[in-house]
Motif scaffolding. Structure first.
Motif, PDB file in Angstrom:
ATOM      1  N   ASP A 194      -6.739  -1.073  -4.260  1.00 31.57           N
ATOM      2  CA  ASP A 194      -6.976  -1.931  -3.101  1.00 31.57           C
ATOM      3  C   ASP A 194      -5.686  -2.583  -2.622  1.00 31.57           C
ATOM      4  N   ALA A 195      -4.835  -2.997  -3.561  1.00 32.08           N
ATOM      5  CA  ALA A 195      -3.564  -3.618  -3.177  1.00 32.08           C
ATOM      6  C   ALA A 195      -2.672  -2.601  -2.480  1.00 32.08           C
ATOM      7  N   ARG A 196      -2.616  -1.378  -3.001  1.00 35.08           N
ATOM      8  CA  ARG A 196      -1.807  -0.343  -2.338  1.00 35.08           C
ATOM      9  C   ARG A 196      -2.352  -0.036  -0.952  1.00 35.08           C
TER      10      ARG A 196
ATOM     11  N   VAL B 265      -2.024  -6.058   8.449  1.00 38.11           N
ATOM     12  CA  VAL B 265      -3.345  -5.883   7.849  1.00 38.11           C
ATOM     13  C   VAL B 265      -4.048  -7.230   7.871  1.00 38.11           C
ATOM     14  N   SER B 266      -5.351  -7.213   7.929  1.00 41.38           N
ATOM     15  CA  SER B 266      -6.140  -8.450   7.961  1.00 41.38           C
ATOM     16  C   SER B 266      -7.324  -8.316   7.024  1.00 41.38           C
ATOM     17  N   ASN B 267      -7.994  -9.435   6.786  1.00 36.78           N
ATOM     18  CA  ASN B 267      -9.192  -9.429   5.961  1.00 36.78           C
ATOM     19  C   ASN B 267     -10.231  -8.486   6.562  1.00 36.78           C
TER      20      ASN B 267
ATOM     21  N   ALA C 146     -14.295 -12.540   0.191  1.00 37.22           N
ATOM     22  CA  ALA C 146     -13.599 -13.554  -0.611  1.00 37.22           C
ATOM     23  C   ALA C 146     -12.577 -12.900  -1.543  1.00 37.22           C
ATOM     24  N   ASP C 147     -12.940 -11.734  -2.106  1.00 40.18           N
ATOM     25  CA  ASP C 147     -12.012 -11.022  -2.983  1.00 40.18           C
ATOM     26  C   ASP C 147     -10.843 -10.449  -2.187  1.00 40.18           C
ATOM     27  N   ILE C 148     -11.112 -10.035  -0.947  1.00 37.63           N
ATOM     28  CA  ILE C 148     -10.033  -9.539  -0.086  1.00 37.63           C
ATOM     29  C   ILE C 148      -9.044 -10.657   0.210  1.00 37.63           C
ATOM     30  N   SER C 149      -9.559 -11.839   0.538  1.00 35.37           N
ATOM     31  CA  SER C 149      -8.685 -12.990   0.803  1.00 35.37           C
ATOM     32  C   SER C 149      -7.829 -13.315  -0.411  1.00 35.37           C
ATOM     33  N   LYS C 150      -8.435 -13.270  -1.586  1.00 36.01           N
ATOM     34  CA  LYS C 150      -7.699 -13.554  -2.816  1.00 36.01           C
ATOM     35  C   LYS C 150      -6.612 -12.513  -3.041  1.00 36.01           C
ATOM     36  N   LEU C 151      -6.935 -11.233  -2.797  1.00 33.97           N
ATOM     37  CA  LEU C 151      -5.962 -10.165  -2.968  1.00 33.97           C
ATOM     38  C   LEU C 151      -4.783 -10.349  -2.026  1.00 33.97           C
ATOM     39  N   LEU C 152      -5.063 -10.654  -0.760  1.00 32.67           N
ATOM     40  CA  LEU C 152      -3.983 -10.827   0.220  1.00 32.67           C
ATOM     41  C   LEU C 152      -3.095 -12.012  -0.141  1.00 32.67           C
ATOM     42  N   ARG C 153      -3.701 -13.106  -0.628  1.00 30.85           N
ATOM     43  CA  ARG C 153      -2.894 -14.260  -1.061  1.00 30.85           C
ATOM     44  C   ARG C 153      -2.000 -13.881  -2.238  1.00 30.85           C
ATOM     45  N   GLN C 154      -2.537 -13.096  -3.151  1.00 29.89           N
ATOM     46  CA  GLN C 154      -1.734 -12.663  -4.301  1.00 29.89           C
ATOM     47  C   GLN C 154      -0.549 -11.818  -3.847  1.00 29.89           C
ATOM     48  N   LEU C 155      -0.781 -10.929  -2.891  1.00 26.94           N
ATOM     49  CA  LEU C 155       0.305 -10.085  -2.404  1.00 26.94           C
ATOM     50  C   LEU C 155       1.365 -10.910  -1.681  1.00 26.94           C
ATOM     51  N   VAL C 156       0.932 -11.988  -1.019  1.00 32.34           N
ATOM     52  CA  VAL C 156       1.896 -12.907  -0.394  1.00 32.34           C
ATOM     53  C   VAL C 156       2.682 -13.632  -1.480  1.00 32.34           C
ATOM     54  N   ASN C 157       1.970 -14.155  -2.468  1.00 35.36           N
ATOM     55  CA  ASN C 157       2.628 -14.906  -3.548  1.00 35.36           C
ATOM     56  C   ASN C 157       3.598 -14.036  -4.343  1.00 35.36           C
TER      57      ASN C 157
ATOM     58  N   ARG D 288      -0.181 -29.271  -1.849  1.00 32.80           N
ATOM     59  CA  ARG D 288      -0.886 -28.012  -1.581  1.00 32.80           C
ATOM     60  C   ARG D 288       0.004 -26.818  -1.921  1.00 32.80           C
ATOM     61  N   VAL D 289       1.275 -26.921  -1.583  1.00 32.83           N
ATOM     62  CA  VAL D 289       2.212 -25.839  -1.881  1.00 32.83           C
ATOM     63  C   VAL D 289       2.363 -25.674  -3.388  1.00 32.83           C
ATOM     64  N   LEU D 290       2.536 -26.791  -4.086  1.00 32.73           N
ATOM     65  CA  LEU D 290       2.705 -26.736  -5.538  1.00 32.73           C
ATOM     66  C   LEU D 290       1.449 -26.189  -6.221  1.00 32.73           C
ATOM     67  N   ALA D 291       0.285 -26.633  -5.765  1.00 32.53           N
ATOM     68  CA  ALA D 291      -0.969 -26.168  -6.370  1.00 32.53           C
ATOM     69  C   ALA D 291      -1.132 -24.663  -6.196  1.00 32.53           C
ATOM     70  N   GLN D 292      -0.767 -24.142  -5.029  1.00 31.39           N
ATOM     71  CA  GLN D 292      -0.891 -22.707  -4.805  1.00 31.39           C
ATOM     72  C   GLN D 292       0.118 -21.934  -5.638  1.00 31.39           C
ATOM     73  N   LEU D 293       1.345 -22.414  -5.688  1.00 29.43           N
ATOM     74  CA  LEU D 293       2.370 -21.729  -6.465  1.00 29.43           C
ATOM     75  C   LEU D 293       2.020 -21.669  -7.949  1.00 29.43           C
ATOM     76  N   LEU D 294       1.513 -22.797  -8.475  1.00 25.37           N
ATOM     77  CA  LEU D 294       1.263 -22.905  -9.909  1.00 25.37           C
ATOM     78  C   LEU D 294      -0.140 -22.451 -10.311  1.00 25.37           C
ATOM     79  N   ASN D 295      -0.951 -22.114  -9.292  1.00 25.76           N
ATOM     80  CA  ASN D 295      -2.332 -21.673  -9.548  1.00 25.76           C
ATOM     81  C   ASN D 295      -3.111 -22.750 -10.304  1.00 25.76           C
ATOM     82  N   ARG D 296      -3.025 -23.986  -9.806  1.00 28.17           N
ATOM     83  CA  ARG D 296      -3.680 -25.129 -10.425  1.00 28.17           C
ATOM     84  C   ARG D 296      -4.529 -25.865  -9.395  1.00 28.17           C
ATOM     85  N   ASP D 297      -5.529 -26.606  -9.885  1.00 27.76           N
ATOM     86  CA  ASP D 297      -6.343 -27.451  -9.018  1.00 27.76           C
ATOM     87  C   ASP D 297      -5.483 -28.591  -8.487  1.00 27.76           C
ATOM     88  N   ILE D 298      -5.529 -28.815  -7.186  1.00 24.58           N
ATOM     89  CA  ILE D 298      -4.632 -29.787  -6.572  1.00 24.58           C
ATOM     90  C   ILE D 298      -4.885 -31.203  -7.076  1.00 24.58           C
TER      91      ILE D 298
END
Length: 463
Positions: A212-214, A226-228, A240-251, A409-419
């Motif tokens: 899916d990522a490829r 590409v979009s959701n 929801a899984d597509i959104s998560k995948l796209l965020r991971q590819l951005v990160n 918000r930026v730190l929480a996303q980078l660190l994969n933690r609850d804000i």
């Protein structure tokens, strides 16, 4: 399932199974090969399955693969076709005055059965719900190793077809005529030059990604973005899984996002091919960083990235002994980065605890693409784990916030933690300890952000 067609018709007068091979030309709709109960064979369902499957898969390319010394003749395409044929036979309404029709064309397969679906299209695509019309037939096919009762048939077909990078199968219902049709088209989504380009750009990392990522990266390369919604058309993933995948590819530095909400587009990350692969190589350092705490500093890695005008990347150093990854970034212009429009940003800065020239980023989308990749590398030792040593978490935050203000918000996303948890348990205590400095005096300021209050100690080379 067994017996002869004439006997079956004594119970099911409309019983008819039909296989056709067609040329595929628009001006020639006639078949060039056909299999129907014409008296030359039994005409029962099992024999129809066996004969039709052989005809459908004849000519499919089978790559040479060995397993335990035996050649593997089965491919994802074979699995998808077999599953589609079984589904057609066990879900058909044999009391309806219409035939089962299987059509093979040079570039596609069509499976049509009388009877509407007994569950919604969405439920069938997501899987997990089974409501078979002919459970005895389903059980008989299970006894010979085909099909299941887990509702996984349709998702399996879609996934196997997607693994070949062919266009998504089309599952449709003809409500007036009460027919269900599945189309499997062998139209490639991947041009050889597109895959070669991505392999050059991302190196070995591209081939190690999930299917899916490829597919997301291939679509971004071939279509520009590409979009959701676009991935939803091409895969069976939940939105929801597509959104998560796209965020991971951005990160991870593969994609960069544009826009917000449903209109968000994702394009390949900034930088040339060799440059992107070079940055992704840095992401592998977190394995040594997080597991082998040897106290040995790795050699300096100098980036060959084409840096946007507002950034200048000088050098990168990994120091596992001090739990710190150092990316030295010189910000040239602009001195501030505002994520919300302001008529007087200098006036807002006057309320800050100190007027500095560190840039301020409150939202992830406001962070420049190159810096996103660099920060992601810094955060990986923490973001990749659920449990982490507090000292490592603090030192990672200090490295992230060095030379810039980052919002929670930026730190929480980078660190994969609850804000909320991150702010309460880590950020606020670090402010009280004098490790972090606030952008604004009021701790609960809506535009609050954090920067390192002290410079981390210089790494010492091992002697």
């Amino acid at each position: 399932m067994f017996g002869r067609a004439e006997v079956i018709r004594d119970v099911l007068p409309y019983y008819m199974v039909d296989y056709q091979e067609q040329s595929g030309r628009d001006d020639d709709a006639r078949w060039i090969d056909r299999l129907i109960p014409d008296g030359s064979w039994s005409g029962n369902i099992y024999d129809f399955f066996s004969k039709t499957y052989q005809k459908l898969t004849a000519g499919l390319k089978v790559p040479f693969q060995l397993k335990e010394g035996q050649r593997i003749e089965d491919t994802p395409a074979h699995e998808a076709i077999r599953e589609a044929l079984v589904n057609t036979l066990i879900h058909a309404d044999y009391h309806a005055p219409k035939s089962i029709l299987i059509i093979k064309r040079p570039d596609s397969f069509s499976f049509r059965n009388p009877g509407r679906m007994r569950i919604s299209l969405e439920s069938a695509l997501h899987g997990g719900l089974s409501d078979c019309r002919n459970r005895h037939l389903q059980h008989m096919f299970q006894l010979v190793g085909f099909g299941d009762q887990a509702g996984s048939g349709v998702p399996k077909i879609f996934k196997r077809w997607a693994s070949q990078h062919w266009v998504q199968p089309q599952l449709t219902e003809d409500l007036p005529n009460e027919l269900t049709t599945l189309e499997l088209r062998m139209i490639s989504l991947v041009l050889p030059e597109v895959e070669a380009s991505l392999t050059t750009r991302f190196g070995s990392h591209f081939k190690s990604l999930s299917e899916d990522a490829r597919m997301a990266l291939i679509t971004a390369e071939s279509e520009g973005a590409v979009s959701n919604q676009r991935l939803k058309q091409m895969t069976v993933m939940h939105p929801a899984d597509i959104s998560k995948l796209l965020r991971q590819l951005v990160n991870q530095g593969y994609l960069q996002s544009e826009g917000v909400g449903r209109g968000t587009l994702y394009r390949l990350a900034y930088g040339s091919s060799a440059q992107t692969a070079d940055l992704l190589e840095l992401s592998d350092l977190h394995t040594t960083y997080g597991i082998e705490n040897t106290g040995v500093n790795t050699p300096d890695h100098r980036s060959s990235y084409s840096i946007p005008p507002e950034h200048s990347l000088q050098t990168t150093r990994v120091d596992t002994r001090n739990h710190r990854i150092r990316l030295h970034i010189t910000e040239v212009t602009p001195p501030y980065h505002w994520t919300e429009q302001s008529t007087s940003p200098r006036k807002e800065l006057a309320d800050a605890s100190e007027q500095t020239e560190e840039p301020l980023y409150l939202d992830w989308d406001a962070v420049p693409a190159l810096l996103q990749g660099q920060l992601t590398v810094l955060a990986q030792p923490v973001s990749s784990r659920k449990r982490i040593d507090p000292a490592l978490l603090q030192s990672t935050i200090l490295a992230l916030c060095e030379g810039r203000f980052l919002g929670p918000r930026v730190l929480a996303q980078l660190l994969n933690r609850d804000i909320g948890d991150l702010r309460k348990r880590t950020l606020t205590p670090m402010v009280h300890q004098g490790l972090l400095r606030l952008a604004y005096p009021a701790p609960n300021a809506p535009r609050q952000a954090y920067t390192s209050a002290t410079k981390p100690p210089p790494s010492q080379e091992r002697t």
